[in-house]
Design a protein around this motif. Structure first.
Motif, PDB file in Angstrom:
ATOM      1  N   PHE A   1      47.903  43.419  43.915  1.00  0.00           N
ATOM      2  CA  PHE A   1      47.188  42.843  42.021  1.00  0.00           C
ATOM      3  C   PHE A   1      46.074  43.074  42.172  1.00  0.00           C
ATOM      4  CE2 PHE A   1      46.238  40.828  38.504  1.00  0.00           C
ATOM      5  CZ  PHE A   1      46.629  42.019  37.223  1.00  0.00           C
ATOM      6  N   GLU A   2      45.791  42.066  43.762  1.00  0.00           N
ATOM      7  CA  GLU A   2      44.327  41.869  43.875  1.00  0.00           C
ATOM      8  C   GLU A   2      43.573  43.088  44.538  1.00  0.00           C
ATOM      9  OE1 GLU A   2      43.985  38.567  46.661  1.00  0.00           O
ATOM     10  OE2 GLU A   2      45.614  37.069  44.903  1.00  0.00           O
ATOM     11  N   LYS A   3      44.538  43.559  44.940  1.00  0.00           N
ATOM     12  CA  LYS A   3      44.056  45.169  46.089  1.00  0.00           C
ATOM     13  C   LYS A   3      43.741  45.896  44.891  1.00  0.00           C
ATOM     14  CE  LYS A   3      43.846  45.294  50.263  1.00  0.00           C
ATOM     15  NZ  LYS A   3      42.510  45.602  50.932  1.00  0.00           N
ATOM     16  N   ALA A   4      44.196  46.448  43.455  1.00  0.00           N
ATOM     17  CA  ALA A   4      44.349  46.782  42.977  1.00  0.00           C
ATOM     18  C   ALA A   4      42.741  46.764  42.256  1.00  0.00           C
ATOM     19  CB  ALA A   4      45.444  47.106  42.083  1.00  0.00           C
ATOM     20  N   MET A   5      42.358  45.383  42.169  1.00  0.00           N
ATOM     21  CA  MET A   5      41.322  45.269  41.184  1.00  0.00           C
ATOM     22  C   MET A   5      40.211  45.918  42.381  1.00  0.00           C
ATOM     23  SD  MET A   5      39.779  44.766  38.461  1.00  0.00           S
ATOM     24  CE  MET A   5      41.032  43.822  37.937  1.00  0.00           C
ATOM     25  N   GLU A   6      40.205  45.398  43.347  1.00  0.00           N
ATOM     26  CA  GLU A   6      39.191  45.667  44.993  1.00  0.00           C
ATOM     27  C   GLU A   6      38.964  47.065  45.084  1.00  0.00           C
ATOM     28  OE1 GLU A   6      39.382  45.499  49.727  1.00  0.00           O
ATOM     29  OE2 GLU A   6      40.357  43.823  48.769  1.00  0.00           O
ATOM     30  N   PHE A   7      40.242  48.087  44.692  1.00  0.00           N
ATOM     31  CA  PHE A   7      39.797  49.376  44.805  1.00  0.00           C
ATOM     32  C   PHE A   7      38.863  49.537  43.218  1.00  0.00           C
ATOM     33  CE2 PHE A   7      43.740  50.974  47.073  1.00  0.00           C
ATOM     34  CZ  PHE A   7      43.011  50.199  49.070  1.00  0.00           C
ATOM     35  N   PHE A   8      39.752  49.196  42.595  1.00  0.00           N
ATOM     36  CA  PHE A   8      38.711  49.524  41.023  1.00  0.00           C
ATOM     37  C   PHE A   8      36.906  49.120  41.016  1.00  0.00           C
ATOM     38  CE2 PHE A   8      37.111  47.892  36.738  1.00  0.00           C
ATOM     39  CZ  PHE A   8      36.857  48.959  36.356  1.00  0.00           C
ATOM     40  N   LEU A   9      36.486  47.840  41.550  1.00  0.00           N
ATOM     41  CA  LEU A   9      35.690  47.220  41.888  1.00  0.00           C
ATOM     42  C   LEU A   9      34.009  47.618  42.943  1.00  0.00           C
ATOM     43  CD1 LEU A   9      36.076  43.592  40.895  1.00  0.00           C
ATOM     44  CD2 LEU A   9      35.108  44.649  39.623  1.00  0.00           C
ATOM     45  N   ALA A  10      35.061  48.410  43.766  1.00  0.00           N
ATOM     46  CA  ALA A  10      34.714  48.925  44.927  1.00  0.00           C
ATOM     47  C   ALA A  10      34.183  50.798  44.338  1.00  0.00           C
ATOM     48  CB  ALA A  10      35.283  48.933  46.033  1.00  0.00           C
ATOM     49  N   ARG A  11      34.595  51.042  43.376  1.00  0.00           N
ATOM     50  CA  ARG A  11      34.114  52.402  43.141  1.00  0.00           C
ATOM     51  C   ARG A  11      33.772  52.862  41.806  1.00  0.00           C
ATOM     52  NH1 ARG A  11      40.284  55.407  44.262  1.00  0.00           N
ATOM     53  NH2 ARG A  11      40.660  54.406  46.902  1.00  0.00           N
ATOM     54  N   ASN A  12      32.990  51.038  40.362  1.00  0.00           N
ATOM     55  CA  ASN A  12      32.800  51.619  40.177  1.00  0.00           C
ATOM     56  C   ASN A  12      32.084  50.456  39.511  1.00  0.00           C
ATOM     57  OD1 ASN A  12      34.934  52.996  37.440  1.00  0.00           O
ATOM     58  ND2 ASN A  12      35.983  52.157  39.448  1.00  0.00           N
ATOM     59  N   ARG A  13      30.638  50.527  38.757  1.00  0.00           N
ATOM     60  CA  ARG A  13      29.576  49.775  39.018  1.00  0.00           C
ATOM     61  C   ARG A  13      29.613  48.922  37.129  1.00  0.00           C
ATOM     62  NH1 ARG A  13      24.407  52.772  40.402  1.00  0.00           N
ATOM     63  NH2 ARG A  13      24.301  53.105  42.885  1.00  0.00           N
ATOM     64  N   LEU A  14      28.961  47.347  37.502  1.00  0.00           N
ATOM     65  CA  LEU A  14      30.126  47.029  36.584  1.00  0.00           C
ATOM     66  C   LEU A  14      28.426  46.051  36.350  1.00  0.00           C
ATOM     67  CD1 LEU A  14      33.604  45.956  36.220  1.00  0.00           C
ATOM     68  CD2 LEU A  14      32.232  47.773  35.330  1.00  0.00           C
ATOM     69  N   ASP A  15      28.765  45.411  35.175  1.00  0.00           N
ATOM     70  CA  ASP A  15      27.943  44.239  35.045  1.00  0.00           C
ATOM     71  C   ASP A  15      28.054  43.299  36.000  1.00  0.00           C
ATOM     72  OD1 ASP A  15      28.592  42.047  32.911  1.00  0.00           O
ATOM     73  OD2 ASP A  15      28.522  44.087  32.073  1.00  0.00           O
ATOM     74  N   GLU A  16      27.451  42.132  36.500  1.00  0.00           N
ATOM     75  CA  GLU A  16      27.407  40.918  37.609  1.00  0.00           C
ATOM     76  C   GLU A  16      28.549  40.383  36.764  1.00  0.00           C
ATOM     77  OE1 GLU A  16      28.243  39.559  41.210  1.00  0.00           O
ATOM     78  OE2 GLU A  16      27.419  41.428  40.557  1.00  0.00           O
ATOM     79  N   ALA A  17      28.137  39.947  35.207  1.00  0.00           N
ATOM     80  CA  ALA A  17      29.473  38.840  34.734  1.00  0.00           C
ATOM     81  C   ALA A  17      30.892  39.590  34.763  1.00  0.00           C
ATOM     82  CB  ALA A  17      28.737  38.789  33.510  1.00  0.00           C
ATOM     83  N   LYS A  18      31.024  40.424  33.996  1.00  0.00           N
ATOM     84  CA  LYS A  18      31.639  41.388  34.083  1.00  0.00           C
ATOM     85  C   LYS A  18      32.531  41.391  35.535  1.00  0.00           C
ATOM     86  CE  LYS A  18      34.877  43.623  32.056  1.00  0.00           C
ATOM     87  NZ  LYS A  18      35.761  43.337  30.830  1.00  0.00           N
ATOM     88  N   ARG A  19      31.689  41.912  36.374  1.00  0.00           N
ATOM     89  CA  ARG A  19      33.191  41.396  37.963  1.00  0.00           C
ATOM     90  C   ARG A  19      33.535  40.663  38.247  1.00  0.00           C
ATOM     91  NH1 ARG A  19      32.216  45.272  42.494  1.00  0.00           N
ATOM     92  NH2 ARG A  19      31.128  46.519  41.052  1.00  0.00           N
ATOM     93  N   GLU A  20      32.477  39.396  38.238  1.00  0.00           N
ATOM     94  CA  GLU A  20      32.732  37.782  38.270  1.00  0.00           C
ATOM     95  C   GLU A  20      34.353  37.517  37.512  1.00  0.00           C
ATOM     96  OE1 GLU A  20      30.915  33.574  38.627  1.00  0.00           O
ATOM     97  OE2 GLU A  20      29.916  35.556  38.840  1.00  0.00           O
ATOM     98  N   SER A  21      33.912  37.976  36.533  1.00  0.00           N
ATOM     99  CA  SER A  21      34.735  37.358  35.790  1.00  0.00           C
ATOM    100  C   SER A  21      36.453  38.163  36.002  1.00  0.00           C
ATOM    101  CB  SER A  21      34.767  37.962  34.098  1.00  0.00           C
ATOM    102  OG  SER A  21      35.417  38.962  33.655  1.00  0.00           O
ATOM    103  N   LEU A  22      36.321  40.001  36.689  1.00  0.00           N
ATOM    104  CA  LEU A  22      36.894  40.398  36.740  1.00  0.00           C
ATOM    105  C   LEU A  22      38.222  40.051  38.211  1.00  0.00           C
ATOM    106  CD1 LEU A  22      36.759  43.926  35.228  1.00  0.00           C
ATOM    107  CD2 LEU A  22      38.684  42.851  35.080  1.00  0.00           C
ATOM    108  N   GLU A  23      36.581  39.734  38.568  1.00  0.00           N
ATOM    109  CA  GLU A  23      37.328  39.390  40.753  1.00  0.00           C
ATOM    110  C   GLU A  23      38.211  37.763  40.423  1.00  0.00           C
ATOM    111  OE1 GLU A  23      34.129  41.245  43.336  1.00  0.00           O
ATOM    112  OE2 GLU A  23      33.637  38.942  42.443  1.00  0.00           O
TER     113      GLU A  23
END
Length: 476
Positions: free
Chosen positions: A111-133
């Motif tokens: 599940f952590e790897k799935a989010m890692e893949f998503f975050l590597a391929r998509n630009r998000l604002d820092e707050a959203k990225r941090e909350s998802l991580e």
């Protein structure tokens, strides 16, 4: 009256999980909390039952096993505890043993790897990225649940306002010199002692075995400066070697099995694409409804009530919806997972091993030198691959992992985070006395999984890998 306060749960590994006395039974009430009940629906070994059909045991059962072993270890530290007189620190340790996995997501690290893949391929604002991580980091989620949920409230009722933080700090290893921390998290802890037996048992594999009773019977408490720790006499030394070797061998046998890792990669691909579509506002293309827990989680990842819904059964329940998705990447991958059509794989290590075996100089290599040479070759080849755009694409995935047999600390006199053995009146790290552990053996994987829908020239990919291995070998 005392008999009414002694409750047991049957377990195939430990026989019985005992909760004795009023205080332990108050801890047992944590099992009824929705966050802990969720662990019934999270398998300990993720997709491993696709390879080992009986390996379908839960993190719920494992957590009970950790509690059982932790309590046995604590009776060495606090003998009065066997009569129900635990110190607040020991009670926090027992609670930590129960709750150490409470924040694990579905299929755990996949599940952590799935989010890692998503975050590597998509630009998000820092707050959203941090909350998802943070929402997929099982350690951070565990700590948050312990201090900021119904479990946190129950812990306050049990031990006071500071008690949840005590439990959290043991799990996060805030004080690595603490003997209670070492019971839950060290290189000889209740967690490893349980899963080394439980995972092998349910997978149906034998890897040396662990003489758990002998190890626990021979534990003693030592001191080195401000640190207190558990150690064993040299008469239990062979059992310690068996433990380290058994745990080590479970990695190539179970945890890093090529089929299991392939399924984890497919799951990560599927879920990362689902997240992409949700982020783009195209939920319908995923096959899910707008109110599905996956959608609600992505939109509000910091909400523990949303995280509580994310278990293995949620994914399996949504799989038929993913198969019907209008997005072909989602539907194709979901169909492959449900039909167990695992993506093909090229094992770089195996290719290098075969090529080296044909070398006329093979007899000159020690086992250690041979492994080091293959490791260097695999890394060199893996670095070259992404530069070959004619054969490499986003349908390729390089999977690598290194698991050493042991991480030596070599602290003379003893340390809570190392495996301590008493020899001739001196307490040493096991790596200082065991040639087997000191060998620094490690298990390494270097594999290329590829999506055969996107990689049309798989034969060229295989040829390039073999040619690159041979080129690197010629430089030896």
């Amino acid at each position: 009256m005392q008999e009414l306060l002694n409750k047991v749960i049957k377990d195939p590994i430990h026989g019985f999980i005992d909760f004795n006395g009023a205080r332990e039974n108050d801890l047992k009430d944590l099992l009824s909390d929705p966050f802990f009940q969720r662990l019934r629906r999270v398998k300990q070994l993720g997709f491993s039952d696709y390879v080992f059909p009986s390996a379908a045991h839960s993190r719920f059962a494992h957590s009970l096993g950790v509690f059982k072993i932790a309590k046995r270890m604590l009776t060495i530290i606090e003998p009065e505890g066997s009569r129900g007189h635990w110190s607040p620190k020991a009670e926090a340790c027992l609670a930590a043993a129960l709750l150490h996995d409470v924040g694990h997501g579905m299929f755990s690290h996949a599940f952590e790897k799935a989010m890692e893949f998503f975050l590597a391929r998509n630009r998000l604002d820092e707050a959203k990225r941090e909350s998802l991580e943070e929402a997929v980091d099982h350690e951070k989620v565990t700590q948050k649940i312990i201090v900021d949920s119904t479990i946190g409230k129950a812990l306050i009722n049990f031990g006071g306002t500071e008690f949840p933080a005590m439990v959290r700090d043991i799990i996060k290893k805030a004080d690595k010199n603490c003997i209670y921390t070492s019971v839950v998290s060290s290189q000889l802890d209740a967690d490893r002692l349980d899963y080394a037996k439980r995972d092998a048992y349910f997978a149906g594999v034998s890897s040396g075995g662990i003489d758990l009773d002998w190890l626990l019977r021979n534990l003693k408490v030592g001191e080195n400066g401000d640190a207190r720790f558990l150690y064993l006499d040299s008469k239990a030394y062979i059992s310690l070697e068996q433990f380290t070797v058994t745990l080590f061998q479970l990695y190539p046998t179970i945890y890093l099995h090529k089929k299991t890792r392939g399924l984890e990669f497919m799951f990560a691909l599927l879920l990362s694409r689902v997240f992409e579509l949700i982020a783009a506002g195209d939920v319908s293309a995923t096959g899910l409804s707008d109110t599905h827990p996956f959608v609600r989680f992505f939109r509000d990842p910091g909400n523990l009530d949303q995280a509580r819904l994310l278990d293995d059964t949620l994914f399996w329940g949504a799989l038929h919806q993913f198969r019907e998705a209008s997005d072909t990447s989602v539907s194709d991958m979901a169909t492959r997972i449900s039909d167990r059509r695992i993506l093909p794989m090229i094992d770089i290590w195996k290719v290098a091993d075969e090529v080296l075996a044909l070398s006329p100089n093979i007899v000159e290599f020690t086992a250690k030198a041979r492994v080091e040479q293959i490791e260097a070759i695999c890394k060199a080849v893996a670095e070259k691959l992404p530069k070959e755009t004619s054969i490499w694409s986003d349908g390729c995935y390089y999977d690598t992992y290194n698991r050493p047999i042991y991480k030596p600390m070599s602290v003379v006199g003893g340390d809570p985070q190392q495996i301590n053995v008493s020899v001739g009146g001196q307490i040493l790290d096991i790596a200082s006395i065991s040639p087997l552990v000191a060998s620094a053996a490690s298990f390494n994987i270097h594999r290329i999984y590829y999506d055969d829908r996107k990689v049309r020239n798989a034969d060229e990919l295989k040829k390039f890998i073999r040619d690159a291995v041979e080129t690197e070998m010629a430089c030896v």
